[in-house]
Write a protein that holds these residues in place. Structure first.
Motif, mmCIF file in Angstrom:
data_model
loop_
_atom_site.group_PDB
_atom_site.id
_atom_site.type_symbol
_atom_site.label_atom_id
_atom_site.label_comp_id
_atom_site.label_asym_id
_atom_site.label_seq_id
_atom_site.Cartn_x
_atom_site.Cartn_y
_atom_site.Cartn_z
ATOM 1 N N THR A 247 0.833 -1.203 0.000
ATOM 2 C CA THR A 247 0.000 0.000 0.000
ATOM 3 C C THR A 247 0.869 1.254 0.000
ATOM 4 O OG1 THR A 247 -1.713 -1.189 1.186
ATOM 5 C CG2 THR A 247 -1.851 1.214 1.233
ATOM 6 N N ARG A 248 1.914 1.242 0.830
ATOM 7 C CA ARG A 248 2.803 2.403 0.910
ATOM 8 C C ARG A 248 3.477 2.651 -0.443
ATOM 9 N NH1 ARG A 248 4.872 0.935 5.575
ATOM 10 N NH2 ARG A 248 6.761 0.003 4.707
ATOM 11 N N ALA A 249 3.950 1.563 -1.052
ATOM 12 C CA ALA A 249 4.658 1.697 -2.339
ATOM 13 C C ALA A 249 3.706 2.174 -3.438
ATOM 14 C CB ALA A 249 5.282 0.355 -2.727
ATOM 15 N N MET A 250 2.506 1.609 -3.474
ATOM 16 C CA MET A 250 1.565 1.981 -4.529
ATOM 17 C C MET A 250 1.037 3.403 -4.324
ATOM 18 S SD MET A 250 1.452 -0.276 -6.856
ATOM 19 C CE MET A 250 0.013 0.254 -7.778
ATOM 20 N N ASP A 251 0.822 3.781 -3.072
ATOM 21 C CA ASP A 251 0.353 5.153 -2.809
ATOM 22 C C ASP A 251 1.375 6.179 -3.297
ATOM 23 O OD1 ASP A 251 -2.003 4.274 -1.767
ATOM 24 O OD2 ASP A 251 -1.495 4.642 0.343
ATOM 25 N N ARG A 252 2.635 5.881 -3.038
ATOM 26 C CA ARG A 252 3.666 6.817 -3.504
ATOM 27 C C ARG A 252 3.719 6.842 -5.030
ATOM 28 N NH1 ARG A 252 8.064 6.562 -5.712
ATOM 29 N NH2 ARG A 252 8.496 4.369 -5.268
ATOM 30 N N LEU A 253 3.666 5.647 -5.629
ATOM 31 C CA LEU A 253 3.755 5.556 -7.088
ATOM 32 C C LEU A 253 2.603 6.313 -7.760
ATOM 33 C CD1 LEU A 253 5.331 4.075 -9.433
ATOM 34 C CD2 LEU A 253 3.545 2.340 -9.324
ATOM 35 N N LEU A 254 1.390 6.072 -7.254
ATOM 36 C CA LEU A 254 0.215 6.674 -7.890
ATOM 37 C C LEU A 254 0.066 8.146 -7.529
ATOM 38 C CD1 LEU A 254 -2.316 3.723 -7.425
ATOM 39 C CD2 LEU A 254 -1.048 4.342 -9.481
ATOM 40 N N GLY A 255 0.724 8.573 -6.445
ATOM 41 C CA GLY A 255 0.558 9.954 -6.007
ATOM 42 C C GLY A 255 1.679 10.880 -6.421
ATOM 43 N N LYS A 256 2.746 10.335 -7.005
ATOM 44 C CA LYS A 256 3.931 11.193 -7.188
ATOM 45 C C LYS A 256 3.698 12.341 -8.170
ATOM 46 C CE LYS A 256 6.333 8.128 -10.480
ATOM 47 N NZ LYS A 256 7.580 7.420 -10.787
ATOM 48 N N LEU A 257 2.830 12.143 -9.156
ATOM 49 C CA LEU A 257 2.577 13.222 -10.115
ATOM 50 C C LEU A 257 1.764 14.348 -9.484
ATOM 51 C CD1 LEU A 257 1.738 11.341 -13.444
ATOM 52 C CD2 LEU A 257 3.939 12.154 -12.606
ATOM 53 N N GLU A 258 0.959 14.000 -8.472
ATOM 54 C CA GLU A 258 0.080 14.995 -7.855
ATOM 55 C C GLU A 258 0.851 16.006 -7.020
ATOM 56 O OE1 GLU A 258 -2.993 15.277 -8.846
ATOM 57 O OE2 GLU A 258 -2.501 13.537 -10.111
ATOM 58 N N ARG A 259 2.121 15.675 -6.718
ATOM 59 C CA ARG A 259 2.868 16.588 -5.848
ATOM 60 C C ARG A 259 3.341 17.835 -6.582
ATOM 61 N NH1 ARG A 259 6.196 13.087 -1.461
ATOM 62 N NH2 ARG A 259 4.961 11.203 -1.543
ATOM 63 N N ASP A 260 3.374 17.783 -7.896
ATOM 64 C CA ASP A 260 3.776 18.984 -8.641
ATOM 65 C C ASP A 260 3.072 19.032 -9.988
ATOM 66 O OD1 ASP A 260 4.914 21.308 -9.399
ATOM 67 O OD2 ASP A 260 6.967 20.557 -9.552
ATOM 68 N N ARG A 261 1.754 19.178 -9.943
ATOM 69 C CA ARG A 261 0.988 19.220 -11.186
ATOM 70 C C ARG A 261 1.309 20.475 -12.001
ATOM 71 N NH1 ARG A 261 -3.548 15.862 -11.896
ATOM 72 N NH2 ARG A 261 -3.911 17.106 -13.770
ATOM 73 N N ASP A 262 1.751 21.547 -11.334
ATOM 74 C CA ASP A 262 2.082 22.766 -12.077
ATOM 75 C C ASP A 262 3.175 22.497 -13.110
ATOM 76 O OD1 ASP A 262 0.239 24.108 -10.646
ATOM 77 O OD2 ASP A 262 1.658 25.114 -9.303
ATOM 78 N N ALA A 263 4.075 21.583 -12.775
ATOM 79 C CA ALA A 263 5.165 21.278 -13.708
ATOM 80 C C ALA A 263 4.677 20.399 -14.863
ATOM 81 C CB ALA A 263 6.295 20.561 -12.972
ATOM 82 N N ILE A 264 3.557 19.730 -14.651
ATOM 83 C CA ILE A 264 3.082 18.761 -15.644
ATOM 84 C C ILE A 264 1.980 19.337 -16.526
ATOM 85 C CG2 ILE A 264 1.980 16.490 -15.920
ATOM 86 C CD1 ILE A 264 3.264 15.752 -13.174
ATOM 87 N N ASP A 265 0.993 19.968 -15.898
ATOM 88 C CA ASP A 265 -0.164 20.460 -16.651
ATOM 89 C C ASP A 265 0.260 21.506 -17.686
ATOM 90 O OD1 ASP A 265 -1.453 18.879 -14.871
ATOM 91 O OD2 ASP A 265 -2.874 20.390 -14.162
ATOM 92 N N ALA A 266 -0.313 21.432 -18.864
ATOM 93 C CA ALA A 266 -0.089 22.462 -19.883
ATOM 94 C C ALA A 266 -1.316 22.499 -20.771
ATOM 95 C CB ALA A 266 1.162 22.146 -20.703
ATOM 96 N N VAL A 267 -1.868 23.685 -20.950
ATOM 97 C CA VAL A 267 -3.055 23.831 -21.809
ATOM 98 C C VAL A 267 -2.902 25.063 -22.682
ATOM 99 C CG1 VAL A 267 -4.581 22.740 -20.106
ATOM 100 C CG2 VAL A 267 -4.334 25.234 -20.127
#
Lengths: 380, 277
Positions: A247-267
């Motif tokens: 659970t700990r490993a999967m939570d980190r894996l699935l959550g890592k993009l959410e920690r810096d969406r500003d760097a990822i999102d582009a519209v």
């Protein structure tokens, strides 16, 4: 390169963008309509100290790319729908083991062999959910030759930064379009370099939690002697089936993009602020939609365009703002309604979502979008 | 070699992962020891050793080795190793694979790795069965053998993996039993030393599943039967319907094919060398 403003094909721009981003290894398999990327890489890579290998199949191509990446070389492969399906197995390994890589999918008509020389946007959902199991992914959707160049480079940066496979997704029209590209942009391109493990191998945990959620990778030869596996693993990199550790490993894996969406999102948005009707489109369809929105505005209709440049994770906050005042959201796409599913999920309750799809291998024309908006606004 | 010390397998194992998961009597442990012994005598430092494995019983062995280890999807160890070796020619890259991983799901990768002749050492542990998944027929299961998916006996002829590798152009091809570990170690050493693609088939034994199902006796009996069987010149000459003689084929270094090494060719084609490391 002496000439800095050049007339390039989309697929050529992809190859040049990759090299500008530091890509020094390419492994691929011929497939229409992406083969020009491989051809261009075969020519260009040896000149910059890199290597090109044509592998025996699509799966081998992405596996070789991951091998090069763990060795410390930025690497890419490119394909189209059927080949993208074959790559999904190893793409999932990249997501699970957190190995950076860039995969380009120049979309053609499907399903199956489909229409190899015809454009499509039928792989939107394959890019998100193509491999099995829950996993994070980044997919970028350029809409011009110039943007293919910059977004391919950006894919490398995001891939390195977040240790994640990054997909560059565009249709056959963008792939074969010839447009002017200003390569001077590459001079200002900031390159993301991977964090490499330093310090004592004895205390190094290859998948340990970090401030930004992205674990620090070790380089073979530096003394850490880590293990990497596609099996679900704990912080030490070795397989575990302990529910808490999983659970700990999967939570980190699935959550890592959410920690810096500003760097990822582009519209990219056009006239959404006061729009009654917002057209959502990407790739070549967004080019048609832009023309349509301008024409509709000239006619006095309050139309706007919302174009996700980062397709996955879908830029939901920007979309919520763009569609805030809308009564209708029209999703125009060269498939039977894939992006529409995501837009329906995120649409503010006051708006109705309508789809405009085309699956006959021809691009959607500006006049079609214009006519559809006119029809919808008459109904309303 | 660790400062000229004699070989001690414990120097090369991740001891905190012990006990290992292999069944009693499984030949894979002997093969693993022979590989590490060969690594030791060749003088490859653990930091410079990369071991790539796929899926299956052989695939799980990489994790036990105290080196840079990669456990990749089923059948994909060879192409992964190809990318790693091209990016990092300074590493000794070993692929540890099984008969199903290497010859079935990864069969296409094997023939092209042989043809390409990149400096990799591929050690294929042949136990004639899919052991990890419970004992299904594999590409090297002998004719007539019973497995969970051949309840009436295997009707397909077994692959001659070494013949395949030689025909596909592998730089060095060898086969050995686990009966004489020093001999096996020496053949693997030949593979590690060869500057090109080397393919080593190790005849392992799956005592618990395959041996039990076919009433082949204990591990010792299985290994001895491999050694005592007659050895015609070609594995394939037995034919699909002839009585099965376990591993009735030649051993040792079977073929050498002096061809240009692929990585050196790539580096020569490259104008500069800044793509590596």
């Amino acid at each position: 390169m002496s000439v800095q403003v050049r007339n390039l094909q989309g697929n050529e721009a992809c190859a040049l963008g990759a090299i500008a981003a530091g890509c020094r290894f390419y492994a691929g398999y011929p497939i229409t309509p992406s083969s020009e990327i491989a051809e261009r890489m075969a020519e260009a890579l040896p000149k910059v100290g890199g290597a090109f290998v044509q592998m025996e199949d699509e799966i081998a191509s992405i596996a070789a790319v991951l091998g090069a990446e763990v060795g410390g070389t930025k690497a890419m492969t490119a394909t189209s729908g059927p080949g993208f399906s074959l790559k999904q197995e190893v793409l999932g390994f990249a997501a699970a083991a957190e190995i950076p890589c860039v995969v380009v999918n120049v979309m053609r008509g499907g399903p199956s062999t489909g229409m190899p020389t015809r454009p499509s946007q039928g792989d939107m959902m394959q890019a998100r959910w193509g491999t099995h199991g829950d996993h994070p992914v980044i997919a970028l959707a350029p809409a011009s030759v110039s943007e293919v160049y910059t977004q391919t480079a950006r894919a490398f940066n995001l891939s390195e930064r977040f240790r994640i496979p990054a997909v560059v997704l565009y249709d056959e029209v963008i792939g074969h379009l010839q447009e002017t590209v200003d390569l001077r942009e590459s001079a200002t391109l900031e390159l993301a370099e991977r964090k490499w493990a330093r310090g004592s191998p004895a205390t190094h945990l290859p998948y340990a939690e970090t401030d930004d959620g992205v674990p620090v990778m070790s380089r073979p030869g530096d003394g850490h002697r880590d293990h990497m596996t596609g099996l679900t693993h704990g912080e030490d990199g070795f397989p575990t089936q302990n529910p808490e550790a999983v659970t700990r490993a999967m939570d980190r894996l699935l959550g890592k993009l959410e920690r810096d969406r500003d760097a990822i999102d582009a519209v990219d948005m056009l006239a959404c602020e006061d729009a009654d009707i917002v057209v959502v489109a990407c790739g070549i369809v967004a080019r048609a939609a832009r023309r349509a929105v301008r024409d509709l505005r000239a006619e006095g209709l309050a139309a706007g365009l919302f174009r996700p440049i980062t397709l996955w994770p879908f830029p939901e906050q920007a979309f919520a703002r763009a569609a805030e005042a809308a009564k209708i959201v029209l999703v125009a796409e060269m498939n039977a309604g894939q992006l529409r599913l995501e837009v329906e999920r995120l649409c503010p309750p006051g708006a109705r979502v309508v789809g405009l799809g085309r699956i006959d291998g021809t691009p959607i024309a500006p006049a079609e979008i214009r006519a559809k908006v006119q029809e919808l606004t008459q109904d309303a | 070699m660790l400062d000229g010390r004699p070989f001690d397998i414990l120097d090369y194992l991740r001891r905190d992962l012990m006990p290992h998961f292999l069944c009693p009597g499984c030949g894979h442990g002997i093969a693993l020891r022979a590989l590490l012994w060969a690594v030791h005598e060749t003088g490859i430092a653990k930091d410079r050793l990369a071991v790539i494995s796929g899926i299956g019983c052989a695939g799980r062995l990489a994790a036990y080795i105290d080196a840079n280890t990669f456990h990749v999807p089923h059948g994909r160890a060879l192409p992964f190793a190809t990318g790693l070796k091209i990016a990092r020619p300074d590493l000794a890259v070993v692929v540890l694979t099984g008969d199903g991983d290497c010859l079935a799901i990864g069969g296409n990768h094997l023939i092209h790795a042989c043809r390409r002749n990149l400096d990799l050492t591929c050690v294929m542990l042949n136990n004639e069965v899919y052991g990890m998944t419970g004992g299904q027929v594999s590409p090297t299961t002998g004719a007539g053998r019973l497995t969970t998916t051949t309840p009436q006996g295997n009707r397909e002829p077994a692959f001659d993996a070494c013949g395949l590798a030689e025909a596909a152009g592998a730089g060095l091809v060898g086969r050995e039993l686990t009966l004489h570990p020093p001999t096996l170690k020496n053949v693997i050493k030949e593979g590690l030393a060869h500057p090109g693609f080397s393919f080593i088939e190790v005849m392992s034994d799956c005592t618990e599943i395959f041996g039990r199902k076919n009433e082949m006796g204990s591990s010792g009996e299985m290994i001895l039967s491999q050694a005592s069987a007659m050895r015609p010149t070609s594995y394939g000459s037995r034919g699909a319907t002839a009585p099965f003689h376990p591993n009735a084929f030649p051993t040792g270094v079977l073929a050498r094919n002096e061809r240009p090494e692929y990585g050196a060719h790539l580096r020569a084609a490259s104008a500069s060398d800044d793509g590596h490391d």
